[in-house]
Write an enzyme that holds these catalytic residues in place. Sequence first.
Site, short mmCIF file in Angstrom:
data_model
loop_
_atom_site.label_atom_id
_atom_site.label_comp_id
_atom_site.label_asym_id
_atom_site.label_seq_id
_atom_site.Cartn_x
_atom_site.Cartn_y
_atom_site.Cartn_z
N GLY A 32 -20.32 -5.16 -8.49
CA GLY A 32 -20.46 -5.62 -9.82
C GLY A 32 -21.40 -4.74 -10.53
N GLU A 60 -11.21 -17.85 -7.33
CA GLU A 60 -10.07 -17.98 -8.13
C GLU A 60 -9.22 -19.43 -7.48
OE1 GLU A 60 -9.09 -15.61 -9.99
OE2 GLU A 60 -10.59 -14.53 -9.54
N LYS A 88 -13.55 -2.90 -1.11
CA LYS A 88 -14.94 -2.25 -1.41
C LYS A 88 -15.57 -1.59 -0.41
CE LYS A 88 -15.95 -6.28 -4.48
NZ LYS A 88 -16.29 -7.80 -4.55
N1 HSE Z 1 -14.07 -12.41 -6.07
C1 HSE Z 1 -15.08 -11.55 -6.26
C2 HSE Z 1 -16.45 -12.04 -5.51
C3 HSE Z 1 -15.35 -10.92 -7.73
O1 HSE Z 1 -16.26 -13.16 -5.42
O2 HSE Z 1 -17.40 -11.29 -5.34
C4 HSE Z 1 -16.00 -9.60 -7.51
O3 HSE Z 1 -15.58 -8.41 -6.98
#
Ligand code: HSE
Length: 405
Positions: free
Chosen positions: A129, A185, A200
């Site tokens: 991020g 989510e 990642k």
């Molecule tokens: N779902 C991901 C997290 C969002 O919880 O890190 C960022 O890639």
Amino acid sequence: MKVAVMGYGTVGSGVAEVIETHEKSISNRTGGEVLEVARILDLRDFKGDPHEALFTKDFNDILNDDEIKVVAETMGGVNPAFDFTMKLLESGKSVVTSNKELVAQKGLELLQAAEKHGVNYLFEASVGGGIPIIRPMAQCLAANNIEGIAGILNGTTNFILTKMIEDGMTFEDALKLAQDNGFAEKDPTADIEGFDACRKVCILASLAFGKHVYPNQVKAEGITKITLEDVSYISSANGVIKLLGQIKKINDDKITAFVSPAVVFNGSQLASVNGVFNAILVRGDAVGDVCFYGQGAGKLPTASAVVADMVDCAVHVERRKNFGWGAGSEDYVADEKAVLEMPFYVRAKASENAVMSAFSDVKFLSRKGQPSDEVAFITDSMTENQLVKKLEGIDVINTIKVTNY
Ligand code: HSE
């Protein structure tokens, strides 16, 4: 300079907001050039949104606008993001993205297209991020041979594990809390099964070692099998459980790369990374260990990295940034179970004597309420294949890798 945003979700709306609220500081960094959001692509309606006049549902409105030079792709997913990005690069526009799924699956093709057409494809926001990691790895650590990388790359799972460790919450309750807080989510599969961290890992491994690593080459194990019993045993050994992405150079032609829960001992820089925070530890041969820490998700942190890439594109309209890698190969990622030696945490229904006859050197652990027929221990260093052999005939409940980061 006119720019566009594709996908007006959490990150895309953050991109528009940061461009507007930081107009002055952005123009200071571009040498006076102001970024102006000229178009926003989204199939949904945003009645009453301050950007209402800028919305389009037709991708061609962005593709065919010659004044738009830089596009932020914050749609997520491979399709239609791949098709759109390819067309934009081919038409001479630079693209920046937070879309880790797309970079992990199709990064090589898109980077090659960017090179061919003399534009940029930048992806700082795709890993960690808001944490600066892509540029530091490609530029600031360029003098190093990278030996390995270990990262807490998913905020949702780190939040869940932190709640289990610090508050004694069950996995199910911690997941529900993450969902109630909007971190996880509704369908949390990609987070809790390790698929998000896997993407990642692919990007970090590709960048660190110069060959594309695809998600199907990286084994991903999530956190669904971790219980409070495991947390308790490992805490008695001064450790915590983290979901780690780990990458290691084996030789010039081979690496290992995988995602799994891992025991991290207190004292490691990764052990105190809690809640939704991410951290990426890079081990270089000259610099030693460096750790990048911060918010790995969320509207403004992620938008901060996307907009920084847009600024970079605006500054480098005539000159390409050289972030990229070459083609991978099927046998490039070795099976870590066969080649990596490490200690393991094991919990089993067995007696200490049965364990001692299979292993020469183990450290037994204990917990409150431990049943008399249950043992937990940490082995000495061995490969996972060797571990499985030694455990034959033992009723194993769980095993977890122990990391040396
Ligand atoms: N779902 C991901 C997290 C969002 O919880 O890190 C960022 O890639």
